[in-house]
Design an enzyme around this catalytic site. Structure first.
Site, short mmCIF file in Angstrom:
data_model
loop_
_atom_site.label_atom_id
_atom_site.label_comp_id
_atom_site.label_asym_id
_atom_site.label_seq_id
_atom_site.Cartn_x
_atom_site.Cartn_y
_atom_site.Cartn_z
N GLY A 180 -1.50 5.26 5.58
CA GLY A 180 -1.03 5.08 4.21
C GLY A 180 -1.23 6.27 3.31
N VAL A 236 -7.40 6.83 9.11
CA VAL A 236 -6.75 7.70 10.09
C VAL A 236 -6.17 8.92 9.37
CG1 VAL A 236 -4.90 7.89 11.77
CG2 VAL A 236 -6.24 5.80 11.64
N ARG A 284 -10.55 -1.27 0.19
CA ARG A 284 -10.18 -1.57 -1.20
C ARG A 284 -10.41 -3.02 -1.60
NH1 ARG A 284 -6.95 2.45 -3.39
NH2 ARG A 284 -5.69 1.08 -4.69
N HIS A 336 -8.09 -3.05 4.66
CA HIS A 336 -7.29 -2.66 3.49
C HIS A 336 -7.76 -1.33 2.91
CE1 HIS A 336 -4.06 -4.65 1.08
NE2 HIS A 336 -4.33 -3.66 0.27
N LYS A 371 -1.27 -8.86 8.80
CA LYS A 371 -2.07 -7.68 8.45
C LYS A 371 -3.31 -8.10 7.66
CE LYS A 371 -1.72 -3.09 6.35
NZ LYS A 371 -2.89 -3.13 5.47
N SER A 416 -7.49 -4.46 9.98
CA SER A 416 -7.54 -3.63 8.78
C SER A 416 -8.51 -4.20 7.76
CB SER A 416 -6.13 -3.57 8.15
OG SER A 416 -6.16 -2.99 6.86
#
Length: 385
Positions: free
Chosen positions: A335, A315, A284, A281, A257, A279
């Site tokens: 998330g 998303v 961040r 993150h 990831k 990704s």
């Protein structure tokens, strides 16, 4: 089946986010919602998805959408799962178990963070067959080996190694708020807690959260000292040798990831990974990082049609899920919205969100005239075609 009463109150993820913002202390809302630096990457995640347009076909035969997807040997009922969420039980008391239980009920994937406030052994039986453990590889090889062994013993079938946190970050909101674990009761912080009575009552019932999975590795019970210890232990890039060592130690599916480039994606697969997560993150880590929609097509082209490619970042709807799949993802991870759903509604929230996303994706597929997820890639609209 969506509960009509809940649907009227919370018809989408945006409604849950608004409700959560009212119920969270300000410093935790900032931690959950914020990104790094001036947060341009955070905003670009959303803008990049909004820019993806899909071309519908209406002169097609009716066929019920099929949304199930195989992710590393496990079938998810729909092509999305819960992304790893650090400090979930601090953001909303008891949220980690609520979210894991919802994922099991909805039959979607669930990834537990190394920095969860719940121990990995406690969440695995709740999340069930879709449980995966996300590993931040520590600098200490012995600690790394023990975490992998614990995940295997707990019954996790998938290990997701996050590679995009080589060192500590500076997030403006958290610095201004003096965010700590447990929260420091400054006059400002205490005022924010008093303005969030539902959170305060939940925190009183559940007690002060800690780092459930990592507690065995640091001395004493002082959480501030523990956070400093863990910050030192979780630094360093995950080079090829370390990744190869993890691959050798883990017998199940391995997903990497935090991939944002073709070269890293290809190298991960060459080293034995079963898939990657594209990704940044959630905006961040690096404010200049590209977004998943910007790099997904090239990574998919390089890895080929049969490689497992997941994606996350911004998303918020079934339409967004369709957009990511159209760009090359097999499924997505989500998330922040799951924590916001827990904060907005308590235990019913995460399952309600999962049901909303499934309904929205089904609606999108029907509008586009596609019956299978793979057909979404043919709906990507390009102005030059």
């Amino acid at each position: 089946m969506i509960d009509p009463r809940l649907d009227r109150r919370f018809p989408d993820a945006a409604a849950l986010e608004t409700a959560a913002a009212r119920r969270l202390p300000g410093f935790l809302r900032d931690y959950l919602e914020g990104g790094i630096g001036p947060e341009t990457a955070l905003r670009r995640n959303r803008a990049a998805l909004d820019a993806v347009r899909l071309a519908p076909r209406y002169l097609v035969d009716d066929s019920a959408p099929h949304m199930a997807v195989d992710v590393a040997g496990t079938e998810w009922r729909a092509p999305f799962g819960v992304a790893p969420l650090g400090l979930g039980g601090l953001i909303w008391p008891g949220a980690e178990a609520m979210i894991a239980r919802a994922a099991a009920t909805a039959e979607i994937g669930h990834v537990l963070s190394t920095f969860a406030t719940s121990a990995l052994e406690d969440i695995a039986p709740i999340a069930g067959w879709g449980a995966a453990f996300q590993l931040y590889p520590p600098a200490d090889p012995g600690m790394e080996a023990d975490l992998i062994a614990r995940a295997r013993a707990a019954g996790y079938r998938v290990l997701m190694v996050t590679v995009d946190i080589p060192g500590p970050t500076r997030r403006r909101r958290d610095i201004r708020n003096g965010l700590s674990v447990p929260p420091r009761l400054s006059p400002r912080g205490l005022g924010q807690i008093m303005a969030a009575p539902a959170w305060a009552l939940g925190a009183a019932r559940h007690g002060v959260p800690g780092f459930g999975t990592l507690a065995p590795y640091f001395p004493g019970t002082d959480m501030a000292a523990a956070a400093e210890f863990l910050d030192r232990m979780m630094q360093g890039h995950i080079g090829p040798d370390r990744l190869a060592r993890i691959r050798a130690a883990w017998p199940g599916a391995l997903i990497i990831k935090g991939v944002l480039g073709v070269a890293d994606a290809a190298l991960a697969m060459e080293l034995g990974a079963d898939g990657v997560v594209v990704s940044n993150h959630g905006g961040r880590q690096l404010d200049a990082a590209p977004t998943a929609p910007e790099v997904l097509p090239a990574i998919r082209d390089r890895l080929g049609a049969n490689a497992l490619v997941l994606a996350d970042g911004g998303v918020r709807s079934g339409l967004d899920i369709a957009r990511m799949i159209a760009l090359g993802a097999d499924a997505v991870l989500i998330g922040r919205p799951f924590l916001q759903a827990a904060a907005a509604m308590g235990p019913p929230g995460p399952l309600h969100l999962a049901q909303l996303l499934q309904a929205e994706l089904q609606t999108t597929m029907i509008q586009l005239g596609v019956a299978r997820l793979s057909e979404l890639r043919g709906t990507l609209w390009r102005p030059d075609v």
